[in-house]
Scaffold this active site. Structure first.
Site, PDB file in Angstrom:
ATOM      1  N   LYS A  93       0.812  -1.225   0.000  1.00  0.00           N
ATOM      2  CA  LYS A  93       0.000   0.000   0.000  1.00  0.00           C
ATOM      3  C   LYS A  93       0.845   1.276   0.000  1.00  0.00           C
ATOM      4  O   LYS A  93       0.470   2.283  -0.594  1.00  0.00           O
ATOM      5  CB  LYS A  93      -0.933   0.017   1.215  1.00  0.00           C
ATOM      6  N   GLU A 109      -9.828   6.473   2.647  1.00  0.00           N
ATOM      7  CA  GLU A 109     -10.772   5.498   3.183  1.00  0.00           C
ATOM      8  C   GLU A 109      -9.966   4.285   3.603  1.00  0.00           C
ATOM      9  O   GLU A 109      -8.877   4.043   3.085  1.00  0.00           O
ATOM     10  CB  GLU A 109     -11.788   5.106   2.117  1.00  0.00           C
ATOM     11  N   SER A 167       1.662  -9.809  -0.990  1.00  0.00           N
ATOM     12  CA  SER A 167       1.368  -8.379  -0.891  1.00  0.00           C
ATOM     13  C   SER A 167       1.562  -7.783   0.498  1.00  0.00           C
ATOM     14  O   SER A 167       1.820  -6.595   0.637  1.00  0.00           O
ATOM     15  CB  SER A 167      -0.064  -8.124  -1.367  1.00  0.00           C
TER      16      SER A 167
END
Lengths: 266, 394
Positions: B84, B106, B373
């Site tokens: 991220k 968000e 990830s």
């Protein structure tokens, strides 16, 4: 002629301002909602906006979000609202009706089938806040191909700026002037900014300019009354209905008072 | 402009209020990515702050067990524990360049919220993170992390009180405050140019992996795979391989308790095209066209839609999308812990579980590159309650 265009023309000829309310379709229930529409029509409402409840009403504030959610929980859907409109028309209620809805509800039903159904039951206009000008062609083409199709109402905002002429070029019915600004602070600066914006819209618009700003009473629109052709009350009307148990009498009284005051005051 | 769309997907389904804002953002983004100085700064922070490049690790014991070469792209080793941050660094540098002083985001599980709060602290920007009331309760540790990093966590109480509602609220806020506020979207979703932007800032994953694989094996991998919620790590993992037709691309969605139970998050398997969060894409919807609530044990995959480019890659046949249940993912997670000493995020474990299945049809000299990830530290409570319920631990 489309009911919205016809009605707003009559209002204009009388030298009056038009009044529009918004209510979430299917509240308090389908029959109660139909009764509220009729009561307002008897009280000379000019257009009624029916909000088709959607799970993700991203362009709505907390009041309409809550009423939309409530309606979904009660099982309100597009099909039932179409039935209600068909019944209203069968009962002789000729109020101009606008569906305020999100684009997903249209595409899920199917664009062609949706437009056909609107024509069949007598829906006069559509407000689709998540379908901006650049995305409208896919629906506008379907509307243009069918006689008696509802009008896709155009929205402009204080930040639309140089987009306004483009948006209004082929607009019909009325222009919905929205703002994310609150109307609660009645400061002079606020009024000056709003009037400047409305004047900008009015200067390029060939059709009635309607203002929707979180208005509650006719007094709220007096300062900009000479610039606009009428106004729209949404959240406040829903609150009023909630507080009065969705009483048809309360709806009737509110519409009568608002219209009288808006058209009486200098 | 045609690049707003991926086939019939994508677009800008937002309120008129945001159209000029999106146009401003698109201009600034296109200018930035054409400016070598912007990339220089981005890569500086990825290297010095995030800790890139991440290794492409040959998982020998897994490979031996499953009979094909399995390489893991270790995004779990990034600062803040997942991919991220790559996107957050890119978007916040863009926000700075545009003169914005505040960022909003968000978050569902909190990973994107933590990454955004981290970037905001680093670049001295005010940060508000919108999070569903229900997620705030479920992900208390990440709420604490965001607050420690100086962000304000705004509890969203509307609709289902989860990620999709938090996203609605972030969009509403942005429409009101866009003048000084930049909206950092965490996944490859939203109105154009967000899906393009997120891909651009996650592309480093596949650019590195391709070169690293070439150095190790002297060729391209046979299969590249990643898990798909909204689709940010997967679009980053696919990006540099899309134009390599010999490479098979597989996205793994969450099947939750099983596709047949209706409690899943597989927008591609069972969704139909719809409009949500400014884009047209595959979307889970009920019989009235309302958006359905997704279900997955992994909060990061718990999203009813999917990025528009994935919808396009699926329909064009370039990528294949499959789904993995909660149970399959948890079993794969346990296996990676024991065989390789890596605790993966539950999201990433979905991709692993499918890799194990896919490996059965492959030979020992073929190779899978899989995007790991994120790391599983954030998931230990979920993992514990899952396995204690199943009786695997204790």
């Amino acid at each position: 002629m489309n009911r919205i265009e016809e009605r707003l023309q009559q209002v204009k000829e009388r030298g009056e301002k038009a009044f529009i309310t918004y209510m979430t379709a299917g509240l308090p229930d389908m029959q109660g909602c139909a009764d509220l529409v009729k009561a307002q029509w008897e009280a000379q409402i000019d257009v009624v906006e029916l909000g088709i409840p959607f799970s993700d009403p991203v362009a709505d504030g907390p009041v309409i979000q809550a009423s939309s959610y409530k309606a979904i929980k009660q099982g309100v859907n597009l099909r039932k609202v179409f039935d209600m409109v068909a019944q209203l028309r069968a009962d002789g209620c000729e109020v101009p009706l606008v569906f305020m809805m999100y684009f997903n509800t249209v595409t899920y039903y199917g664009k062609e089938a949706f437009v056909d159904k609107c024509i069949e039951v007598g829906v006069d206009g559509l407000i689709i806040p998540d379908l901006p000008y650049e995305e409208q062609k896919q629906l506008q083409d379907v509307l243009d191909a069918k006689a008696g199709a509802p009008i896709l109402i155009q929205l402009v905002t204080p930040v639309s700026g140089d987009r306004i002429p483009m948006i209004l070029e082929h607009a019909r019915g009325f222009v919905y002037c929205v703002s994310s600004m609150g109307v609660t602070g009645q400061a002079a600066d606020f009024h000056r900014d709003v009037i400047r914006y409305l004047e900008q819209v009015k200067s390029v618009s060939r059709i009635p300019v309607m203002m929707g700003f979180g208005i509650r009473t006719a007094a709220d629109v007096v300062p900009m009354k000479h610039t606009i052709d009428g106004c729209i009350v949404g959240s406040h009307f829903i609150n009023l209905m909630e507080e009065n148990g969705y009483s048809a009498e309360a709806a009737r009284a509110y519409v009568e008072t608002f219209k009288r005051e808006m058209n009486d005051r200098g | 402009m045609s690049d707003k769309y991926y086939g019939e997907f994508g677009g800008q389904y937002v309120a008129e209020t945001l159209m000029n804002t999106l146009a401003e953002l698109e201009r600034a983004f296109e200018e930035a990515i054409a400016d070598p100085k912007f990339w220089e700064e981005y890569h500086y922070y990825l290297r010095e702050y995030v800790g890139r490049e991440t290794p492409l690790y040959y998982a020998k014991r897994l490979s031996d067990k499953y009979g094909t070469k399995i390489y893991l792209k270790r995004e779990d080793l990034n600062h803040t524990g997942a991919h991220k941050i790559n996107n957050v660094i890119g978007q916040i540098l863009l926000a700075k360049r545009m003169g914005k002083t505040k960022v909003i985001a968000e978050t569902g599980a909190g990973q994107h919220g933590v990454a955004t709060a981290t970037g905001a602290a680093l670049f001295n920007m005010a940060c508000k993170v919108y999070m569903g009331e229900e997620d705030i309760e479920r992900q208390h540790l990440n709420v604490m992390r965001m607050e420690m990093l100086g962000a304000e966590v705004v509890s969203v109480h509307s609709g289902s009180n989860t990620l999709k509602d938090a996203t609605n609220e972030a969009i509403r806020t942005w429409a009101k405050e866009a003048e000084d506020t930049f909206y950092v979207i965490g996944s490859a979703v939203g109105p154009h140019p967000y899906p393009k932007m997120v891909k651009e800032f996650q592309k480093c994953i596949s650019v590195e992996a391709k070169r690293q694989f070439m150095e190790k094996e002297g060729r391209l991998p046979d299969v590249v795979m990643a898990c798909v919620g909204g689709g940010s790590n997967s679009i980053g993992m696919f990006a540099d391989f899309i134009d390599e037709p010999s490479v098979e691309l597989i996205g793994v969605e969450a099947a939750g308790m099983g596709i047949e139970t209706g409690k899943h998050a597989s927008a591609m398997a069972l969704g139909r095209p719809g409009t949500l969060h400014g884009m047209r894409s595959y979307l889970l919807q009920d019989e009235d066209g309302n958006v359905q609530i997704a279900h997955s044990i992994s909060a990061g995959l718990d999203y009813p839609g999917v990025g528009p480019e994935h919808a396009y890659l699926r329909d064009s046949g370039r990528a294949q999308y499959v789904s993995i249940t909660d149970d399959e993912a948890m079993e794969a997670l346990a296996e990676l812990c024991k065989l390789e000493g890596i605790i993966p995020a539950i999201e990433s474990a979905h991709a692993l579980a499918y890799a194990f299945k896919r490996a059965k049809t492959m030979t020992p000299d073929q190779a899978i590159v899989l995007c790991l990830s994120g790391r599983g530290d954030k998931d230990v409570h979920t993992i514990e309650s899952y396995f204690s319920g199943k009786g695997y631990l204790n």
